[in-house]
Design a protein around this motif. Sequence first.
Motif, PDB file in Angstrom:
ATOM      1  N   CYS A  72     -29.762  41.605 -56.037  1.00  0.00           N
ATOM      2  CA  CYS A  72     -29.161  40.311 -56.332  1.00  0.00           C
ATOM      3  C   CYS A  72     -29.985  39.214 -55.660  1.00  0.00           C
ATOM      4  N   ALA A  73     -29.586  37.972 -55.886  1.00  0.00           N
ATOM      5  CA  ALA A  73     -30.338  36.848 -55.310  1.00  0.00           C
ATOM      6  C   ALA A  73     -30.054  36.683 -53.827  1.00  0.00           C
ATOM      7  N   HIS A  74     -28.800  36.872 -53.416  1.00  0.00           N
ATOM      8  CA  HIS A  74     -28.405  36.652 -52.026  1.00  0.00           C
ATOM      9  C   HIS A  74     -27.457  37.773 -51.625  1.00  0.00           C
ATOM     10  N   ALA A  75     -27.969  38.758 -50.902  1.00  0.00           N
ATOM     11  CA  ALA A  75     -27.179  39.933 -50.577  1.00  0.00           C
ATOM     12  C   ALA A  75     -25.981  39.605 -49.703  1.00  0.00           C
TER      13      ALA A  75
ATOM     14  N   GLU B  53     -36.608  30.852 -62.738  1.00  0.00           N
ATOM     15  CA  GLU B  53     -35.409  30.214 -62.200  1.00  0.00           C
ATOM     16  C   GLU B  53     -35.657  29.672 -60.801  1.00  0.00           C
ATOM     17  N   ALA B  54     -36.437  30.406 -60.002  1.00  0.00           N
ATOM     18  CA  ALA B  54     -36.748  29.916 -58.656  1.00  0.00           C
ATOM     19  C   ALA B  54     -37.584  28.644 -58.728  1.00  0.00           C
TER      20      ALA B  54
ATOM     21  N   ARG C  94     -39.803  28.577 -53.411  1.00  0.00           N
ATOM     22  CA  ARG C  94     -41.071  29.303 -53.419  1.00  0.00           C
ATOM     23  C   ARG C  94     -40.814  30.746 -52.954  1.00  0.00           C
ATOM     24  N   ARG C  95     -39.948  31.456 -53.693  1.00  0.00           N
ATOM     25  CA  ARG C  95     -39.603  32.825 -53.333  1.00  0.00           C
ATOM     26  C   ARG C  95     -39.108  33.563 -54.576  1.00  0.00           C
TER      27      ARG C  95
ATOM     28  N   ALA D 140     -45.591  40.218 -49.060  1.00  0.00           N
ATOM     29  CA  ALA D 140     -45.715  38.774 -49.271  1.00  0.00           C
ATOM     30  C   ALA D 140     -44.696  38.251 -50.274  1.00  0.00           C
ATOM     31  N   LEU D 141     -44.112  39.135 -51.067  1.00  0.00           N
ATOM     32  CA  LEU D 141     -43.160  38.714 -52.091  1.00  0.00           C
ATOM     33  C   LEU D 141     -41.708  38.915 -51.684  1.00  0.00           C
ATOM     34  N   LEU D 142     -41.466  39.403 -50.471  1.00  0.00           N
ATOM     35  CA  LEU D 142     -40.073  39.568 -50.048  1.00  0.00           C
ATOM     36  C   LEU D 142     -39.404  38.202 -49.927  1.00  0.00           C
ATOM     37  N   PRO D 143     -38.100  38.126 -50.232  1.00  0.00           N
ATOM     38  CA  PRO D 143     -37.424  36.815 -50.303  1.00  0.00           C
ATOM     39  C   PRO D 143     -37.358  36.091 -48.969  1.00  0.00           C
ATOM     40  N   TRP D 144     -37.500  36.798 -47.867  1.00  0.00           N
ATOM     41  CA  TRP D 144     -37.461  36.093 -46.586  1.00  0.00           C
ATOM     42  C   TRP D 144     -38.825  35.887 -45.996  1.00  0.00           C
TER      43      TRP D 144
END
Length: 657
Positions: A524-527, A575-576, A582-583, A653-657
Amino acid sequence: MILHRLDGCAPTPLARYLKALGILRIVSEQLDPEARGWWEGERFLLASNADLDEVLQFFLNDYAPSAILAPWNKGSGFFYANDPGIGPIERSTSIRFRLLREGIRTARAQLDAMAEADRGIRAIKDEAKDKALTKAQRDTLKASDEYKRRLAESERAFKRMKADVMPDLRRDWRGSQREWMDAALVLDELGAAKFPALLGTGGNDGRLDFTNNYLQRLGELFDLDDPDASPRRNAASGLREALIGDVARSTASGLAIGQFAPGGAGGANSSTGPDAESQLNPWDFVLMLEGALMFTAASTKRLQAHVSSRAAAPFAVSGQAAGYASAASSDESARGEQWMPLWSQPMSYAELHRLLAEGRAQLDARSAAEPLDLARAIARLGVARGIHAFQRYGYIERNGQSNLAVPLARFVVPDKSSPAMSCLDDLDAWLPRLRRAARDKDAPARLAQTERRLNDALFALIQHPAEPGRWQSVLLRMADIEALQVLGSGTKAGPIPRLRCEWAQAADDGSPELRLARSLALQCAHANAPHRDGVRRHWLTLEKGRFKGARTDRVLQGRSGIDDAIALVSRRLIEAGQQGARRLPLEAGFGISASRHDLARLLAGEVDLDRTLALARTLMALDARSCAHHPPRLQHATRFDWPDEAWLAIRLALLPW
């Protein structure tokens, strides 16, 4: 006790199954109360204190037939003089037929007015058959309003009398007379008759009256003019053939068997020639109806106030064309199905009678009304008593308009119940809606075919609940249903309902495809945020659990796994960017992130990505919040591969955080 292997009895056709029950019933009631019976493979075993010769001599010399009569039917013989079935029995003085004569006498006392009404109907019909009239005059008479009015009034009067005679007979009949009536028909709370499919419409099927044929077969086996009712010449050889399967020329041609033995009913394509007559051993017919007496029906009513009473026979449900190879939509007749129990432990007649009397399988608080419900109830030990299988019969129109009891499949009872079976409760409301959508006259054929494949997978799963592959087959078939719904077919059924987390555990076969599908489906977008924004909206456009018009965020097509995976990531990146972020807004659910070892096999091309995405489309229906608190625990990877280090660096480098 002496063991008798009754090779003349088998689970199929229905005539041979009922014959086995009839033998156990008669031997227990009239010869040996300690007799026991059970099934071994495709034959019936009888244990008795009597040896084979004693059993055979009993049937030939002492057997007293049950009072199987249907005075409410025109073809029963009560309304015709010198009837070949009732007449000889009525004139017989043998003590063997005392119960039959008492039943006939009781019925005669209440049938005078009904017989007069029947004679009036036949007199009116004879007017249109008068050979003194020309064909044109006969046609004119039959087409006249006066003729139609008189015939309709007479037939209505006969039907009223027929309805009145049933409660009177129920009050006056006793013993086997009453047992037969309870098996053949049921009177609801309004006094209207309901007919279990096992015995047609109250003991007849079309123009074939079972009871009258039963009496005629008795006349072929015994000398009714003899005070001792001695057996006729071929009765002994026919009895050995019926019981132990001895080869004998005891069958007669042209005798009707009805729906109970489709292979011996004759007709087109029943022999090497274009047509053939029926073949029947009279003992088979007599013992078959004796066994049918054990299937006592009752009047049941669902909890809903608007549902009327219906006839409920043991293990009888509506028809469903699924769970067997030859299934077709035309098999779902109004007569439904009946599942005949097969048990592997010795059982007395009293024990079997109790089992059949209680043959209303429960699924939680409701009675099983569909074959799939009955299968689930059986798998949950809703039916115990040592039953190892059920022979499934469908009462289906075949060979023109003939109704036949067609053996459909053998349902083997699982060795033990699986806790995972409760997962199927999630589909209780969805499956009936899906079935109605698939049976809609405007539904495309592919929807009906896909729904049938789903039901086939469910039947296979219920018999093998411990096999993860069966659970995955159900998940894949549900994904096929949603793939059609995306295109606009069957949307009234709604999408796959919310599933409990145990689905993933039940389907866990240790494969990387299942683990990756779970991780993909629950990302999901925000766990940790209240609005998690799962990925299911990229597959189905839903609003409050219902289908909504197409939107641009639905990008999964259900065709190629790699294309769908790329489309999902691309859409999330778009969508981002639209939101100035930038994630990549995709996070793994807590405790269900993809394993490095599975990702290594994916990169090596060892994972079936089409299967992974198909499983994921169904697993998107898992209850995400419940899974976040209680993550479904799956088997760990057994191969400890490691992704290429350059790929790992890019992925970090592509992890959301």
